[in-house]
Enzyme design. Structure first.
Site: not given
Length: 299
Positions: A136, A199, A235
């Protein structure tokens, strides 16, 4: 591309007003939500023991009696992933051995992303070397705020190459991007540069995942698919704490992208406390009674 804020807010308001999920269906949707959770610990007091306990929870997210009551014995219910800092990746990989649960690691100067580029790339390499299956990354918000889209593309592309075989989720930190138009453009550029997921947040901003921001990002995923034929995941992370929240996001994904985005290969929640409330709601479904929150500890 520009985004109409009032139209976005009207669309989000329609989700809660027109869609309800009750009883057996609610329990089934909550089981699916568990499968899409990136069970996360990103705290300064993380220890190997804490990470090991979190991994044990990821392997067995519901108490055995609840699993049996739902008829899921032998199903192999587990969370979508466990997300930790790079220093804890090795511990998590060992604790999750043979479970099929991937380990995700934040990297690239999380959460601000204001460290030198080479150091950020080295951090990715370290996490991958420790066994992380997913990375991430955080983007440089300054590129978005100044409209320097080529610089953002080049940065994310370099990070994508550093990830190698690991999946890469691009964290936009939407609470710091100021406008929904910026959110859309940052999502699109990140996908063009090779992000496997976009995300919302690090969870450390003043404003994290919200449904209006998520709608804009989900629409960007849909547009990118239409433009290129390439599939990207989504996400939301930060501030998603209740089972009701989880169902709202699942409804959004179902209506905007379809059933394929209700599975962990294309949809994840970044959460640390969400699982506890989902377990509590499932216990109510099974027994008709609400338990106290401390009966469903995370670690």
């Amino acid at each position: 591309m520009t985004v109409n804020l009032s139209a976005t807010e009207r669309r989000i308001a329609s989700l809660a007003g027109r869609r309800t999920v009750k009883k057996d269906w609610q329990a089934a949707w909550l089981i699916r939500a568990i499968e899409c959770i990136d069970l996360t610990t990103l705290a300064g007091d993380d220890t190997p023991g804490k990470v090991e306990r979190l991994c044990a929870k990821a392997r067995n997210p519901l108490r055995a009696d609840l699993v049996e009551a739902l008829g899921l014995s032998g199903y192999g219910l587990k969370t979508g992933a466990v997300c930790v800092y790079p220093m804890m990746v090795g511990t998590a990989v060992k604790a999750l051995e043979d479970s099929g649960i991937p380990v995700a690691s934040v990297a690239t100067g999380f959460p601000a992303g204001l460290t030198p580029m080479q150091q950020r790339l080295d951090e990715i390499a370290y996490a991958v070397g420790e066994g992380a299956h997913e990375i991430d990354i955080v983007i440089s918000r300054r590129h978005v705020l100044t409209g320097n889209w080529e610089a953002l593309y080049d940065e994310v592309r370099a990070m994508r190459e550093a990830c190698g075989e690991a999946h890469m989720k691009a964290i936009l930190a939407t609470g710091e991007l100021k406008t929904l138009s910026n959110v859309y453009k940052a999502s699109m550029v990140s996908m063009m540069a090779g992000a496997d997921f976009v995300k919302t947040s690090t969870g450390m901003e003043a404003v994290n995942a919200t449904l209006p921001v998520s709608l804009v990002m989900v629409r960007s995923v849909r547009d990118y698919l239409d433009f290129t034929g390439q599939v990207c995941g989504f996400k939301p992370a930060g501030g998603i704490r209740t089972a009701k929240d989880a169902i709202a996001w699942l409804v959004l994904m179902k209506e905007e992208l379809g059933g394929a985005w209700l599975k962990p290969d294309l949809f994840r929640f970044g959460a640390s406390s969400l699982l506890g409330d989902i377990e509590r709601q499932i216990e109510h479904y099974v027994t008709g009674r609400y338990s106290s929150s401390d009966r469903h500890g995370m670690a």
